[in-house]
Scaffold this motif. Structure first.
Motif, mmCIF file in Angstrom:
data_model
loop_
_atom_site.group_PDB
_atom_site.id
_atom_site.type_symbol
_atom_site.label_atom_id
_atom_site.label_comp_id
_atom_site.label_asym_id
_atom_site.label_seq_id
_atom_site.Cartn_x
_atom_site.Cartn_y
_atom_site.Cartn_z
ATOM 1 N N THR A 1 8.617 1.408 9.981
ATOM 2 C CA THR A 1 7.196 0.629 8.421
ATOM 3 C C THR A 1 6.452 0.741 8.919
ATOM 4 O O THR A 1 5.386 1.035 8.580
ATOM 5 C CB THR A 1 8.178 -0.071 8.557
ATOM 6 N N ALA A 2 6.007 -0.215 10.476
ATOM 7 C CA ALA A 2 4.457 -0.124 10.693
ATOM 8 C C ALA A 2 3.772 1.068 10.834
ATOM 9 O O ALA A 2 1.948 1.314 9.997
ATOM 10 C CB ALA A 2 4.596 -0.440 12.083
ATOM 11 N N ILE A 3 4.108 2.865 10.577
ATOM 12 C CA ILE A 3 3.149 3.867 10.892
ATOM 13 C C ILE A 3 3.574 4.273 9.794
ATOM 14 O O ILE A 3 2.398 4.612 9.228
ATOM 15 C CB ILE A 3 4.882 4.768 11.591
ATOM 16 N N PHE A 4 4.739 3.950 8.853
ATOM 17 C CA PHE A 4 4.641 4.734 7.455
ATOM 18 C C PHE A 4 3.419 2.861 6.607
ATOM 19 O O PHE A 4 2.101 3.705 5.598
ATOM 20 C CB PHE A 4 5.003 4.906 6.619
ATOM 21 N N ALA A 5 3.312 2.323 6.403
ATOM 22 C CA ALA A 5 2.732 1.534 6.190
ATOM 23 C C ALA A 5 1.156 1.516 6.801
ATOM 24 O O ALA A 5 0.474 1.701 6.017
ATOM 25 C CB ALA A 5 2.699 -0.245 6.616
ATOM 26 N N PRO B 1 -4.801 -3.746 0.932
ATOM 27 C CA PRO B 1 -3.173 -3.925 1.295
ATOM 28 C C PRO B 1 -2.565 -5.301 0.525
ATOM 29 O O PRO B 1 -1.464 -5.038 0.778
ATOM 30 C CB PRO B 1 -3.856 -4.910 2.774
ATOM 31 N N ASP B 2 -3.450 -5.434 -0.614
ATOM 32 C CA ASP B 2 -2.319 -7.052 -1.665
ATOM 33 C C ASP B 2 -1.313 -5.724 -2.282
ATOM 34 O O ASP B 2 -0.674 -6.036 -1.774
ATOM 35 C CB ASP B 2 -2.690 -7.881 -1.441
ATOM 36 N N LEU B 3 -2.322 -4.972 -2.681
ATOM 37 C CA LEU B 3 -1.328 -4.113 -3.219
ATOM 38 C C LEU B 3 -0.086 -3.223 -3.110
ATOM 39 O O LEU B 3 0.314 -3.040 -3.799
ATOM 40 C CB LEU B 3 -2.676 -2.867 -4.310
ATOM 41 N N ALA B 4 -0.815 -2.570 -1.861
ATOM 42 C CA ALA B 4 0.596 -2.044 -1.320
ATOM 43 C C ALA B 4 1.210 -3.067 -0.263
ATOM 44 O O ALA B 4 2.805 -2.286 -0.585
ATOM 45 C CB ALA B 4 -0.334 -1.497 0.420
ATOM 46 N N THR B 5 1.499 -4.136 -0.624
ATOM 47 C CA THR B 5 2.634 -4.759 0.022
ATOM 48 C C THR B 5 3.321 -4.832 -1.738
ATOM 49 O O THR B 5 4.517 -4.887 -1.535
ATOM 50 C CB THR B 5 1.596 -6.158 0.540
ATOM 51 N N PHE B 6 2.762 -4.722 -2.201
ATOM 52 C CA PHE B 6 2.904 -5.056 -3.666
ATOM 53 C C PHE B 6 3.916 -3.741 -4.051
ATOM 54 O O PHE B 6 5.179 -4.215 -4.305
ATOM 55 C CB PHE B 6 2.387 -5.610 -4.890
ATOM 56 N N ILE B 7 3.573 -2.361 -3.746
ATOM 57 C CA ILE B 7 4.192 -1.491 -4.091
ATOM 58 C C ILE B 7 5.352 -1.470 -2.949
ATOM 59 O O ILE B 7 6.827 -0.953 -3.548
ATOM 60 C CB ILE B 7 3.398 -0.045 -3.611
ATOM 61 N N ARG B 8 5.421 -1.509 -1.924
ATOM 62 C CA ARG B 8 6.581 -2.500 -1.156
ATOM 63 C C ARG B 8 7.643 -2.674 -1.268
ATOM 64 O O ARG B 8 8.781 -2.586 -1.432
ATOM 65 C CB ARG B 8 5.440 -2.001 -0.014
ATOM 66 N N THR B 9 7.037 -3.993 -1.412
ATOM 67 C CA THR B 9 7.785 -4.547 -2.201
ATOM 68 C C THR B 9 8.978 -4.668 -3.505
ATOM 69 O O THR B 9 10.098 -4.546 -3.431
ATOM 70 C CB THR B 9 7.324 -6.398 -2.495
ATOM 71 N N ILE C 1 9.206 -1.116 -3.652
ATOM 72 C CA ILE C 1 10.728 -0.570 -2.941
ATOM 73 C C ILE C 1 11.588 -0.384 -3.169
ATOM 74 O O ILE C 1 12.610 -0.579 -2.615
ATOM 75 C CB ILE C 1 9.642 0.859 -2.056
ATOM 76 N N VAL C 2 11.494 -2.257 -2.374
ATOM 77 C CA VAL C 2 12.587 -2.852 -1.738
ATOM 78 C C VAL C 2 13.689 -3.697 -2.655
ATOM 79 O O VAL C 2 14.860 -2.832 -2.447
ATOM 80 C CB VAL C 2 11.801 -3.963 -0.914
ATOM 81 N N LEU C 3 12.566 -3.567 -3.632
ATOM 82 C CA LEU C 3 14.121 -4.242 -4.512
ATOM 83 C C LEU C 3 14.473 -3.307 -5.279
ATOM 84 O O LEU C 3 16.070 -3.888 -5.510
ATOM 85 C CB LEU C 3 12.792 -5.123 -5.563
ATOM 86 N N ILE C 4 13.563 -1.910 -6.130
ATOM 87 C CA ILE C 4 14.826 -0.530 -6.236
ATOM 88 C C ILE C 4 15.573 -0.521 -5.457
ATOM 89 O O ILE C 4 16.952 -0.524 -5.678
ATOM 90 C CB ILE C 4 14.115 0.112 -7.020
ATOM 91 N N SER C 5 15.446 -0.460 -3.580
ATOM 92 C CA SER C 5 15.760 -0.025 -3.521
ATOM 93 C C SER C 5 17.561 -0.940 -3.102
ATOM 94 O O SER C 5 19.149 -0.745 -2.706
ATOM 95 C CB SER C 5 16.068 0.008 -1.569
ATOM 96 N N LEU C 6 17.859 -2.280 -2.654
ATOM 97 C CA LEU C 6 19.066 -3.234 -2.848
ATOM 98 C C LEU C 6 19.509 -3.117 -4.307
ATOM 99 O O LEU C 6 20.765 -3.177 -4.071
ATOM 100 C CB LEU C 6 18.090 -4.253 -2.892
#
Length: 146
Positions: free
Chosen positions: A23-27, A36-44, A46-51
């Motif tokens: 995650t650190a490398i990919f992020a 970075p806030d938009l990146a965090t939103f996108i990541r979140t 993706i996490v929600l959809i994956s779960l």
């Protein structure tokens, strides 16, 4: 999946560490050209959809039943803590090298030990405290040896 190696907390912890490292490398690569806030939103998202997909695929997406107010309160606080952590982590990755950001982020291990003692009444052994101290010392050495 409830027996054998997959029921071992140690295996899941090692997998967590592996995925956190990736995650650190990919992020770091993903946050280069965006806020970075938009990146965090996108990541979140993706996490929600994956779960959600995992819950549907394993037929676990059901009504959770009766959840106490206490449970809701602590899950809310945990979620807010996760969000704050992710926002800070992505901001740090945007500004600094992953090889320095990640070790400082792992000071959370030290903080969990301290908070566990204070808030949960846990009592790490002497060897556990040695390991915790080594994690703290390692993070400090990595940052100072820059």
């Amino acid at each position: 999946m409830s027996t054998g190696v997959w029921s071992s907390w140690q295996i899941w912890a090692l997998l967590s560490a592996t995925f956190a490292a990736l995650t650190a490398i990919f992020a770091k690569l993903g946050v280069e050209d965006i806020n970075p806030d938009l990146a965090t939103f996108i990541r979140t998202v993706i996490v929600l959809i994956s779960l959600a997909l995992i819950l549907f695929a394993t037929n676990q997406f059901k009504s959770p039943g009766n959840i106490s107010t206490k449970t809701w309160a602590f899950l809310l606080l945990s979620g807010l803590g996760t969000g704050a952590s992710w926002l800070c982590y992505f901001r740090a990755l945007k500004l600094g090298p992953a090889t320095l950001v990640a070790p400082i982020d792992k000071l959370s291990v030290v903080l969990v030990a301290l908070f566990g003692v204070v808030f949960l009444g846990e009592r790490p052994s002497t060897s556990n405290w040695l390991g915790i101290a080594l994690i703290a010392a390692g993070a400090v050495v990595i940052v100072l040896k820059r």
